[in-house]
Design a protein around this motif. Structure first.
Motif, short mmCIF file in Angstrom:
data_model
loop_
_atom_site.label_atom_id
_atom_site.label_comp_id
_atom_site.label_asym_id
_atom_site.label_seq_id
_atom_site.Cartn_x
_atom_site.Cartn_y
_atom_site.Cartn_z
N TYR A 129 0.36 6.94 -6.46
CA TYR A 129 -0.81 7.80 -6.55
C TYR A 129 -0.42 9.27 -6.44
O TYR A 129 -0.90 10.12 -7.20
CB TYR A 129 -1.82 7.43 -5.46
CG TYR A 129 -3.05 8.29 -5.47
CD1 TYR A 129 -4.02 8.14 -6.44
CD2 TYR A 129 -3.23 9.28 -4.49
CE1 TYR A 129 -5.14 8.93 -6.45
CE2 TYR A 129 -4.35 10.07 -4.50
CZ TYR A 129 -5.31 9.90 -5.48
OH TYR A 129 -6.42 10.70 -5.48
N SER A 130 0.45 9.61 -5.48
CA SER A 130 0.87 11.00 -5.33
C SER A 130 1.66 11.47 -6.55
O SER A 130 1.52 12.61 -6.99
CB SER A 130 1.68 11.19 -4.04
OG SER A 130 2.85 10.42 -4.07
N SER B 205 0.84 -1.20 0.00
CA SER B 205 0.00 0.00 0.00
C SER B 205 0.87 1.25 0.00
O SER B 205 0.49 2.26 -0.58
CB SER B 205 -0.95 0.00 1.20
OG SER B 205 -0.22 0.14 2.41
N ASN C 239 1.76 1.90 -3.51
CA ASN C 239 0.60 2.43 -4.22
C ASN C 239 0.37 3.90 -3.88
O ASN C 239 -0.01 4.68 -4.74
CB ASN C 239 -0.65 1.61 -3.88
CG ASN C 239 -0.59 0.22 -4.46
OD1 ASN C 239 0.15 -0.05 -5.40
ND2 ASN C 239 -1.37 -0.68 -3.89
N GLU C 240 0.59 4.29 -2.62
CA GLU C 240 0.41 5.68 -2.21
C GLU C 240 1.44 6.58 -2.89
O GLU C 240 1.12 7.68 -3.31
CB GLU C 240 0.48 5.81 -0.70
CG GLU C 240 -0.71 5.18 0.00
CD GLU C 240 -0.52 5.07 1.50
OE1 GLU C 240 0.53 5.50 2.02
OE2 GLU C 240 -1.43 4.54 2.14
N LEU D 148 0.71 12.61 0.27
CA LEU D 148 1.26 11.41 0.90
C LEU D 148 1.29 11.61 2.41
O LEU D 148 1.69 12.67 2.89
CB LEU D 148 2.68 11.15 0.38
CG LEU D 148 3.35 9.85 0.76
CD1 LEU D 148 2.59 8.66 0.21
CD2 LEU D 148 4.77 9.82 0.23
N THR E 232 2.41 15.36 6.48
CA THR E 232 1.74 15.09 5.22
C THR E 232 2.41 15.89 4.11
O THR E 232 2.57 17.11 4.23
CB THR E 232 0.25 15.49 5.31
OG1 THR E 232 -0.36 14.78 6.37
CG2 THR E 232 -0.48 15.18 4.02
#
Length: 167
Positions: free
Chosen positions: A48-49, A41, A44-45, A116, A102
């Motif tokens: 995605y970012s 995951s 994947n994060e 992220l 973050t």
């Protein structure tokens, strides 16, 4: 006399030991699967970012890096805004690490988009047509994201304005 059938104490202790051993193996397997799922995951994060920032750069028209305003803790992007044709203006976007760990993209007017979570630190570098973000997550993993941007626009000098400056 009838003899009562049952387990001896040794058999009962052995059955409990086997049950405890099976439970430990099961818990170890579950923890391993959780760690593997967390690592997947995390990848994947990051992806995605990366896609989010890349889509912003590709769909926003002319976006350039501010090499003077950016530093190792943040990236400043300037997006060309064609509100007035005679006087081009830029909207400013900042990619930085917020106080709650973050990685985010924000504007000066307010609002932000989280990219992220669970980031320990970032290190940014820029050139005139690209920027790189090295991310260290709280669990120690490191990732590097590289983005290509537009070259800075050269401001066109109006010949009439140039004559006025000389006189």
């Amino acid at each position: 006399m009838k003899r009562i059938k049952g387990f001896t104490l040794l058999e009962a202790v052995f059955a409990i030991a086997v049950t405890i051993l099976c439970a430990q193996i099961l818990f170890g397997l579950v923890n391993t699967l959780r760690k593997i799922n967390h690592q997947k995951s995390g990848i994947n994060e990051i992806a995605y970012s990366y896609v989010q920032v890349n889509n912003f750069l590709k769909e926003s028209g002319h976006v350039e890096v501010s090499t003077t305003g950016s530093d190792p803790t943040k990236i400043i992007l300037r997006k060309f805004s064609d509100k007035k044709k005679n006087d081009p203006t830029y909207e400013t976007y900042v990619i930085d690490l917020s106080s709650n760990d973050t990685l985010r993209m924000r504007t000066d007017e307010g609002g932000h988009m989280p990219l992220l979570f669970k980031v320990k630190k970032i290190r940014c570098s820029t050139s005139k047509d690209s920027f790189t973000i090295l991310i260290t997550e709280k669990d120690g993993r490191q990732s590097e994201m590289y983005f290509k941007t537009d070259l800075p626009e050269k401001k066109e000098v109006n010949p009439v304005d140039e004559k006025e400056k000389k006189s």
